[in-house]
Design a protein around this motif. Structure first.
Motif, PDB file in Angstrom:
ATOM      1  N   ARG D  59      -5.376   6.579   1.895  1.00 46.99           N
ATOM      2  CA  ARG D  59      -6.303   5.446   2.180  1.00 46.99           C
ATOM      3  C   ARG D  59      -5.881   4.216   1.971  1.00 46.99           C
ATOM      4  O   ARG D  59      -6.056   3.298   2.798  1.00 46.99           O
ATOM      5  CB  ARG D  59      -7.521   5.924   1.430  1.00 46.99           C
ATOM      6  N   TYR D  60      -5.593   3.850   0.531  1.00 42.43           N
ATOM      7  CA  TYR D  60      -5.290   2.509   0.334  1.00 42.43           C
ATOM      8  C   TYR D  60      -3.880   2.536   0.266  1.00 42.43           C
ATOM      9  O   TYR D  60      -3.157   3.426  -0.534  1.00 42.43           O
ATOM     10  CB  TYR D  60      -5.823   1.976  -0.943  1.00 42.43           C
ATOM     11  N   GLN D  61      -2.907   1.828   0.925  1.00 46.39           N
ATOM     12  CA  GLN D  61      -1.483   1.837   0.774  1.00 46.39           C
ATOM     13  C   GLN D  61      -0.853   0.623   0.278  1.00 46.39           C
ATOM     14  O   GLN D  61      -1.766  -0.542  -0.014  1.00 46.39           O
ATOM     15  CB  GLN D  61      -0.770   2.110   2.083  1.00 46.39           C
ATOM     16  N   THR D  63      -0.211  -0.048  -2.479  1.00 45.62           N
ATOM     17  CA  THR D  63      -1.225  -0.642  -3.766  1.00 45.62           C
ATOM     18  C   THR D  63      -0.464  -1.322  -5.019  1.00 45.62           C
ATOM     19  O   THR D  63       0.775  -0.963  -5.023  1.00 45.62           O
ATOM     20  CB  THR D  63      -1.869   0.467  -4.348  1.00 45.62           C
ATOM     21  N   ASP D  81      -6.256  -0.622   3.454  1.00 43.76           N
ATOM     22  CA  ASP D  81      -6.651   0.257   4.487  1.00 43.76           C
ATOM     23  C   ASP D  81      -6.419  -0.290   5.839  1.00 43.76           C
ATOM     24  O   ASP D  81      -6.245  -1.390   6.138  1.00 43.76           O
ATOM     25  CB  ASP D  81      -7.953   0.984   4.364  1.00 43.76           C
ATOM     26  N   THR D 140      -8.888  -4.549  -4.351  1.00 39.67           N
ATOM     27  CA  THR D 140      -9.669  -3.381  -4.135  1.00 39.67           C
ATOM     28  C   THR D 140     -10.587  -3.341  -5.693  1.00 39.67           C
ATOM     29  O   THR D 140     -11.065  -2.256  -5.997  1.00 39.67           O
ATOM     30  CB  THR D 140      -8.994  -2.028  -4.498  1.00 39.67           C
ATOM     31  N   THR D 214     -11.643   1.726  -6.097  1.00 40.01           N
ATOM     32  CA  THR D 214     -11.431   3.123  -5.658  1.00 40.01           C
ATOM     33  C   THR D 214     -11.974   4.119  -6.732  1.00 40.01           C
ATOM     34  O   THR D 214     -12.336   5.085  -6.471  1.00 40.01           O
ATOM     35  CB  THR D 214      -9.859   3.251  -5.814  1.00 40.01           C
ATOM     36  N   ARG D 285     -16.463  -2.497   3.367  1.00 38.53           N
ATOM     37  CA  ARG D 285     -15.739  -1.806   2.334  1.00 38.53           C
ATOM     38  C   ARG D 285     -16.379  -1.651   1.176  1.00 38.53           C
ATOM     39  O   ARG D 285     -16.296  -0.564   0.779  1.00 38.53           O
ATOM     40  CB  ARG D 285     -14.549  -2.745   2.124  1.00 38.53           C
ATOM     41  N   ALA D 502      -9.375   4.753   8.704  1.00 35.17           N
ATOM     42  CA  ALA D 502     -10.037   4.233   7.688  1.00 35.17           C
ATOM     43  C   ALA D 502     -11.631   4.429   8.194  1.00 35.17           C
ATOM     44  O   ALA D 502     -12.534   4.710   7.008  1.00 35.17           O
ATOM     45  CB  ALA D 502      -9.804   2.692   7.555  1.00 35.17           C
ATOM     46  N   GLN D 505     -12.693   7.674   7.057  1.00 33.20           N
ATOM     47  CA  GLN D 505     -12.960   7.744   5.574  1.00 33.20           C
ATOM     48  C   GLN D 505     -14.337   7.201   5.219  1.00 33.20           C
ATOM     49  O   GLN D 505     -15.238   7.814   4.400  1.00 33.20           O
ATOM     50  CB  GLN D 505     -11.890   6.916   4.849  1.00 33.20           C
ATOM     51  N   THR D 506     -14.428   6.002   5.786  1.00 34.34           N
ATOM     52  CA  THR D 506     -15.911   5.309   5.481  1.00 34.34           C
ATOM     53  C   THR D 506     -16.983   6.265   5.909  1.00 34.34           C
ATOM     54  O   THR D 506     -18.005   6.258   5.363  1.00 34.34           O
ATOM     55  CB  THR D 506     -16.141   4.039   6.258  1.00 34.34           C
TER      56      THR D 506
END
Lengths: 277, 656, 99, 523
Positions: D59-61, D63, D81, D140, D214, D285, D502, D505-506
């Motif tokens: 999901r989060y890259q 990072t 994301d 994040t 997160t 977000r 994304a 996911q939300t």
């Protein structure tokens, strides 16, 4: 008297000392606030501080007690006195209030604050008094040193930096760079002539043959004192001794005496005249 | 073969891009590039048509998936083409008539310095229109739908220096937008109902929905979709109540009126209804609404057409009316779809021809549009007269010509609807035929027959005071010297005239056209309550009556140069039956008041609350700042008091 | 006598000093009153030190003295330079701290 | 440890800002070029982020995570994301154009004018805004985000208040007054929002014990962190309020017309196309992830407000007499669409909203920058002062028309895709709202075409008779935007591919499923 109770109370001697010196300290503090002249305030404060030093000693803070006397009373208060001297006397010394309601508010706040603080202390559970016997076992100075150079060493170093900074700061603040050339005597004279005021030097203080102190204004021909003759600082402080009335009285007495003498001589003269007749 | 479909659309698109971005370097050859690419498109259409004819009727549909356009979770929009018989018909009509009109425009726009751009817009229109008819889903159709709207906007407002043209363009776009709203709501409804909006799956699902009884309220949904599609069609095809833009759209150059506002774009609504036939078949209420709209419009347009003195506006009324016929037919269901399209095609021929003829007349008459200042032109423009005349005969339904075949079938089908509805609709259609004959004869007589009124009354100025020097150089103020147009203009007219004569017979005899379309639209024979022959005869009869009336009024008596006051109906019809006045009073004025008051509200109320808060704060702090007297001791008092309060608070907290 | 009395005395001195700050106008006297307040605090710290039986309180008092010394130096320097500029040591004369 | 790409993307413009500000006053042109080069380099980095981002990956890259204030659990945590990647790309793409469009906006005024215009400052501030916006998209950590969300106001304040249009119909004095009013209004509105958000941020820390998005989101998802319903709602409102001011949502919108009207066109683009996007992005977000239940609870009210924004903004745009204010009100209408899409809680709505953010950025930039070029030529912002520009400056008019058509969401141009997705997404859950919002497209056509008609068509006014057409620099600004508009309108797949996972996911964060079509539901 059990040991427990001993921790709660102190010896009668200390109690006597507390009540006597405490009273002096409070009186000194009050005088600091209410004395009209800064010099008096400073002296009263010095007295209070010496009393406090005694209290420190009584409380087992031997090092601090000595430091209080040497540094505080000896150095800092003297600094105060120096500045009082430098600054001199100003209108600020008047105790007359200029801000509306300030005095009442201040007293109210002070009273409220004091009562509340007292209530707070009374409220706190300060039952235990351990005494410093154990802490001072190796000597008070050694105990302090052990703490300062271990636990508080960082703070200690910082205060060193602070003191240096303060010293430099004081110098920076008070030092004045001369931005222009000092005037020569000739230039000053020329300036005086150009301004047209007081072309000759200022008149000297003192009354001829009677007083030569600097705080005595010279008299003008009509007998009134001339403020020009006295330095400004003394003028501001109101420390001029006015001798004009005295001088006039003297003059009057002199004239009276002279008259008396003349009359006598007149009569004497006549007498003598008569006598010569 | 499939790839040709993309090329079909791409060719004019390329033309538009090249012409619009090319700059002045292309001024000299721009019109030829545009025409050539339109012709390329036509050739591709013909190739595809030939290929299609080679297949059996059931397998003629070509599908091509190009790429995934908007792929989102649960929502798949593709760019894909579907070319079946219905689309093919349109492709040929659009590219064929389009190419002819490109050719015609070379002559018509010869003196316009922005000719290159004109051809760019025309090509853009062709591309959008082709996209509209070959799209395989509603969303892509929507792109074409708005694309033609844009092209129409640009072309109506082509002479932008005229405020009237700019206003007309804006009006057309806005009214169309209302229709577009219908289309987008329809697509949304399809998506929520079926989960897709591609033609195939939607129609399948419609079938499933109607056959299976397990979806209650499904007919309501379908009716809603149908009504929204109808709204869209009303906007694009200038049907009541969204018809008001078409008359104003005549501000555009005449080839534009011929191509966009007569032959192709305005018929997109009919295409949409016929294309969505499966949905309408399952929603009779929506169908009824379609027929009502069609019937009302065909009378409305015809009445307006009778009163207009502006030749193009008269023809615009006629267009509205003829599309009313098509919509009526499309609302009749499978018995009418094929006839609607057939009338659409024949109408494309003859109406385009009529407009080109009108353009040719204007070309020869210094851009004069008032028919009262025409008269007796048949001697000066023989070719125009003949082609226009053939178109005229076709539109009034003269037996044997194309309009006769297509219109007659629609009237027949309307009667075949059955019951009272059938009689009413059929009667309206018949009445419309009579009025059509009347106003077309009026146009014909006023233009080509009678005395030469332009000679007696030298043209003052055109209806709109022209501020554009370019128009003046065309000699708007000089006495007109009617003359025949150049070949590049007459050839397209001749071709279209041929089409108007023979297309109907070619399509109609032996139900050739019906059979061609049947695999797509379905077909069932209607059974009118009276025999077909009776209907045909009465159609011819009312036509003759209409012509007779017109002759009595305009053929035997001289036509006054200044329009007489006329009856109440005439005056209302001149003002488009007061529809514009209604719009103006209710929508424009009301809207202006609304926006103005909202601007006021925004400024005083919404902003006022904020500014008021700020002002209150300012006043308050102005008072408070008196506490800030600048004396350090005063500040110290407040600090000290604050400390006291803090101690009190601490004590209180401990006490509690 | 209960050593708590030292705290009462400290409170009293502190209050007197604070009041002095509020009512005196001569910057030097104000400064002296501040010193009085600091000393009152020191007395309290020393008394606390005795109560708790460790030297931390004295350490704090010591630091207070050091800081007070620094403060006095800078503060008096400020007073002197203000006096030079305005020929006045009244805190009320510096009343530009307002809107 | 790999190369901190995200940090680099944000730090580069920040360093560029400092460097630009440090250029000596005499070398004005050098500062401009420096700013342009830095913004282009940032674009290159953003493209690298885009390339390195794997839509199907975690999901989060990319990072990055470092302790910052460990006492409060504040970390320097970055991660992107799909939504953030798209918006970072938008920002990085737009800034070079903004710089180029504002090339002469901060030049010193002709001699005799007392106003001082620090050219270097103008470009440095733009780069500073870029840096802050980018890091807001990347953060994040809630606290980290908050800091830059607020810090952005400072350079924006100076950009609005310090640099106005070259000419002004009411004279320089009035202009300065209005500018400072607009700047202060901008600042106050956003500060109030930010302060309320700060309270909510602290509240969140009290409840959750750290600031990591997160971690909190995960804890909420697996049920290890329970909030009382009322707590969650209050915190949600605190966050939402700040974002609604920034976005801006009716009735918190009135700062935008003032700010956009008084600022120069490039700055106006910066406000509406870049900075305001942080607000809508943050709704997606933070609001939805942190407070899913409260978001659902507030949906009806927010949808109504969004609907009002759409219609109200469009109606007010019709009533405007000032070109820039008109665009501002149009933007309010568009932000209504974006917020509606986010809170419709459907995949289409949220994908559409994200896409809308990108597309609105490009389309408004195109329209507003061309409007800016127009205004700089005539020295007036009033619509009534123009007429017949099409005749004298056809290319300018043409690009203006394309920008306008994009604003009215013409199919084939990028905004159509997003607007339709938003409408479909809303309609499938709230049909009535969807239908009313559809009226917005008619009104959009009205204000755009009225604007075009009054300025570009009709008889040529004497004042515009000698107006030059677009210059090369201006064409370089507008042409790529137009190309982007067309490309993303025809082929938005590259963006949707990045955004879709994304959004998925939300959607699962808020425990919502798309409504199923009836036919399939019946099966």
């Amino acid at each position: 008297m059990t040991a427990q109770l001993a921790a709660y109370t102190t010896s009668t001697g200390e109690a006597f000392q507390f009540w006597v010196l405490g009273t002096i300290a409070v009186i000194g503090a009050l005088c600091t606030v209410f004395m009209k002249k800064a010099v008096h305030s400073a002296l009263c404060l010095a007295g209070t501080m010496i009393v406090l030093a005694v209290f420190y000693l009584a409380n087992g803070a031997y090092f601090l007690g000595i430091v209080q006397i040497v540094v505080y009373t000896g150095a800092i208060m003297m600094l105060f006195l120096f500045v009082v001297m430098l600054v001199g006397v100003t209108a600020a010394d008047s105790l007359k209030e200029t801000i509306k309601g300030q005095r009442w508010l201040a007293l109210l706040c002070g009273l409220g604050f004091g009562i509340l603080l007292t209530a707070g202390i009374g409220n706190a559970s300060l039952k235990e008094f351990n005494g410093l016997g154990q802490a001072n076992a190796n000597g008070n100075v050694q105990g302090l040193a052990a703490l300062i150079f271990t636990k508080y060493v960082f703070a200690f170093e910082l205060t060193g930096a602070l003191l240096i900074t303060a010293a430099v700061g004081a110098m920076v603040l008070t030092h004045r760079e001369r931005t222009e050339r000092a005037k020569t005597q000739r230039e000053l004279a020329e300036q005086r002539v150009r301004e047209g005021k007081h072309v000759p030097p200022l008149p000297a203080p003192g009354v001829y043959a009677r007083h030569n102190a600097v705080d005595i204004a010279g008299l003008l021909p009509d007998g009134t004192p001339s403020e020009l003759t006295v330095s400004k600082t003394l003028r501001d402080r109101g420390q001029i001794r006015d001798v004009s009335t005295e001088a006039l009285n003297d003059l009057k007495a002199l004239e009276q005496r002279a008259e008396d003498r003349l009359e006598r001589s007149n009569s004497g003269g006549s007498n003598s005249g008569e006598a010569s007749k | 073969m499939e790839n040709l479909i993309a090329l079909l659309v791409a060719a004019p698109l390329l033309g538009a891009a090249v012409l619009l971005c090319g700059g002045r370097r292309l001024d000299a050859v721009g019109h030829w590039i545009g025409t050539a690419l339109a012709a390329v498109s036509f050739v591709l259409g013909v190739v595809l048509f030939a290929d299609m004819l080679g297949k059996s009727p059931e397998n003629r549909t070509l599908m091509q998936h190009l790429f995934s356009w908007i792929p989102v979770e649960g929502f798949q929009a593709n760019v894909g083409f579907q070319l079946d018989q219905l689309s093919m018909t349109f492709v040929l009509l659009i590219t064929g008539v389009g190419s002819l009109i490109h050719l015609y425009s070379i002559g018509y726009m010869e003196h316009d310095e922005r000719r290159r751009r004109f051809f760019g817009y025309l090509n853009l229109f062709l591309a959008a229109m082709l996209l509209l008819v070959v799209a395989d889903n509603y969303l892509l159709l929507y792109v074409g739908w708005e694309g033609v709207g844009l092209a129409s906007y640009l072309l109506i407002g082509f002479w932008q220096h005229k405020p009237s043209a700019a206003t007309a363009a804006k009006k057309a776009f806005l009214v169309n937008r209302v229709g577009d709203m219908g289309l987008s709501i329809a697509i949304m409804l399809m998506f929520t109902t079926f989960g897709t909006f591609a033609f195939g799956p939607v129609f399948q699902a419609t079938g499933a929905l109607t056959s299976g009884a397990d979806a209650p309220g499904s007919e309501g949904k379908l009716t809603a979709i149908g009504l929204m599609l109808l709204l869209a069609a009303c906007g694009k095809s200038a049907q009541v109540p969204l018809q008001s833009w078409l008359g104003d759209a005549m501000e555009g150059p005449t080839p534009v009126s011929a191509l966009i506002h007569a032959a192709t774009m305005v018929t997109a609504g009919v295409y949409l209804i016929v294309r969505s036939g499966d949905i309408f078949n399952a929603a009779p209420d929506a169908q009824l609404a379609v027929t009502v709209v069609g019937a009302v419009t065909l009378l409305f347009g015809a009445i307006v057409g009778c009163a207009k003195d502006d030749i193009k506006k008269a023809l615009a009324g006629s267009t509205m009316s003829q599309i009313g016929y098509m919509v009526l037919a499309a609302g009749l269901g499978p018995i009418g779809y094929a006839f609607a399209i057939m009338h659409l095609v024949t109408h494309g021929f003859f109406k385009a021809g009529l407009f080109l003829g009108a353009g040719s007349v204007m070309h020869g008459m210094n851009d004069e549009v008032d028919m009262r200042k025409y008269g007796g032109l048949r001697k000066y423009m023989p070719i125009t007269f003949v082609t226009f005349g053939l178109g005229y005969l076709a539109i009034i339904g003269f037996p044997g010509l194309s309009g006769f075949f297509s219109k007659d079938k629609i009237i027949e089908a309307a009667f075949a609807k059955g019951g009272a509805e059938g009689w009413i609709l059929g009667g309206a259609a018949l009445l419309g035929a009579a009025i059509t004959a009347f106003y077309m004869t009026r146009v014909m007589l006023m233009t080509f027959f009678g005395e030469e009124r332009w000679r007696h009354a030298p043209t003052p100025s055109p209806a709109e005071p022209s501020v554009e020097p370019a128009a003046e150089t065309r000699g708007a103020h000089a006495e007109p010297h009617p003359h025949e147009s150049p070949k590049v203009m007459t050839i397209p007219m001749i071709v279209l005239a041929v089409g108007s004569v023979f297309a109907g017979a070619f399509f109609g005899i032996g139900e050739r056209f019906v059979k061609w379309l049947e695999p797509v639209t379905g077909f069932e024979h209607g059974h009118p309550p009276v025999s077909a022959l009776t209907v045909t005869l009465s159609t011819v009869a009312v036509m003759v009556v209409g012509v007779g009336f017109a002759y009595a009024q305009y053929g035997r008596r001289p036509v006054p140069v200044v329009a007489p006051r006329g009856s109440l109906l005439t005056r209302a019809a001149r003002r488009d039956l007061l529809q514009d006045d209604f719009n103006h009073v209710v929508l424009v004025r009301g809207g202006e008041h609304l926006t103005r008051s909202l601007v006021y509200v925004d400024h005083t109320l919404v902003d006022g609350v904020v500014n008021g808060t700020a002002a209150t704060m300012g006043g308050l702090s102005g008072r408070l700042r008196r506490l800030q007297n600048g004396f350090a001791r005063s500040y110290a008092v407040s600090m000290f008091g604050g400390a006291a309060v803090l101690i009190a608070a601490t004590l209180l907290m401990r006490a509690v | 006598m209960n050593p708590v009395n030292y705290l009462y005395l400290a409170a009293l001195l502190f209050t007197i000093g604070a009041t002095g700050v509020l009512i005196r106008r001569n910057a030097i006297v104000v400064f002296m009153c501040v010193e009085l307040m600091l000393n009152a605090c020191n007395l309290a710290f020393v008394a606390f030190s005795r109560m708790h039986g460790n030297l931390d309180g004295q350490i704090i008092a010591f630091f207070t003295m050091v800081v007070a010394a620094a403060e006095v130096v800078v503060g008096l320097a400020i007073i002197v330079s203000v006096f030079r500029a305005r020929h006045s040591a009244s805190v009320d004369d510096a009343s530009l701290m307002k809107l | 440890m790999s190369f901190p790409l995200l940090t680099a993307t944000a730090v580069l413009p920040a360093l560029g800002a400092i460097a630009t500000a440090a250029v000596p006053a005499a070398k004005r042109t050098a500062a401009k070029w420096l700013a342009l080069v830095v913004s282009l380099a940032t674009l290159a980095l953003a493209v690298t982020v885009l390339v390195r981002f794997d839509p199907d990956g975690a999901r989060y890259q990319l990072t990055e995570s470092h302790a910052w204030i460990p006492e409060f659990g504040v970390r320097y945590e970055l991660g992107v994301d799909g939504i953030a990647v798209a918006l970072i790309a938008l920002t990085a793409v737009l800034i070079p154009f903004i710089i180029l469009a504002g090339w002469h906006d901060a030049d010193p005024l002709e001699t005799g004018s007392k106003r001082w215009r620090p050219t270097q400052g103008f470009f440095a501030l733009i780069l500073a805004v870029e840096a802050m916006v980018i890091i807001s998209f990347e953060a994040t950590d809630v606290f980290l985000f908050y800091i830059f969300f607020e810090a952005m106001l400072i350079p924006m304040y100076f950009l609005i208040g310090g640099f106005g249009d070259r000419a002004h119909e009411h004279g320089e004095e009035t202009a300065a007054t209005q500018r400072s009013y607009a700047a202060v209004k901008f600042l106050l509105y956003n500060l109030v929002g930010g302060l309320i958000m700060l309270a909510a941020v602290i509240g969140l820390y009290v409840v959750a014990g750290n600031f990591s998005l997160t971690e909190i989101a995960e804890a909420r998802a697996n049920g290890s962190l329970n909030m009382a319903t009322s707590t969650e709602r209050w915190l949600f409102l605190g966050f939402f309020f700040a974002f609604a001011v920034k976005a801006p949502l009716w009735p918190l919108h009135t700062w935008l017309p003032n700010a956009m009207g008084e600022a120069t066109a490039p700055v106006a683009v910066l406000i509406t196309a870049v900075v305001d996007k942080v607000g809508t992005f943050a709704m997606l977000r933070f609001c939805l992830q942190l407070f899913p239940e409260a978001s659902k609870w507030a949906t009806p009210a927010i949808l109504v407000l969004a609907l009002i924004s759409i219609i109200y903004g469009a109606l007010l745009a019709v009533g405007q007499r000032d070109i820039k204010r008109l665009v501002a009100y149009a933007s309010i209408s568009h932000f209504g669409f974006i917020i509606m899409g986010i809170f419709a809680m459907t995949s289409q709505g949220q994908s559409g909203a994200t896409l809308y953010m990108v597309n609105h950025g490009i389309s408004t930039a195109a329209l507003m920058l061309v409007a800016g070029f127009l205004i700089s030529r005539r020295g007036s912002r009033l619509i009534a002062d123009y007429g017949g520009v099409q005749k004298v400056a056809p290319v300018l008019a043409g690009t203006f028309l394309i920008g306008g058509l994009a604003t009215l969401s013409l199919p084939g141009l990028a905004p159509f895709v997003s607007e339709f997705l938003v409408l479909v997404g809303t309609f499938s859950r709230y049909p009535v709202v969807g239908i009313i919002a559809t009226f917005g497209i008619v009104l959009a056509a009205l204000y755009t075409l009225v604007l075009y008609q009054r300025t570009m068509t009709g008889p040529v006014k004497a004042e515009v008779k000698h107006m030059p057409d677009l210059r090369v620099r201006e064409l370089v600004v507008v042409a790529p935007l137009v190309v982007l508009l067309i490309f993303l309108g025809v082929y938005p797949k590259p963006v949707t591919d990045i955004v879709n996972p994304a959004v998925k996911q939300t959607m699962s964060d808020v425990h919502k499923k798309d409504p199923q079509p009836e036919v399939e539901a019946a099966k």
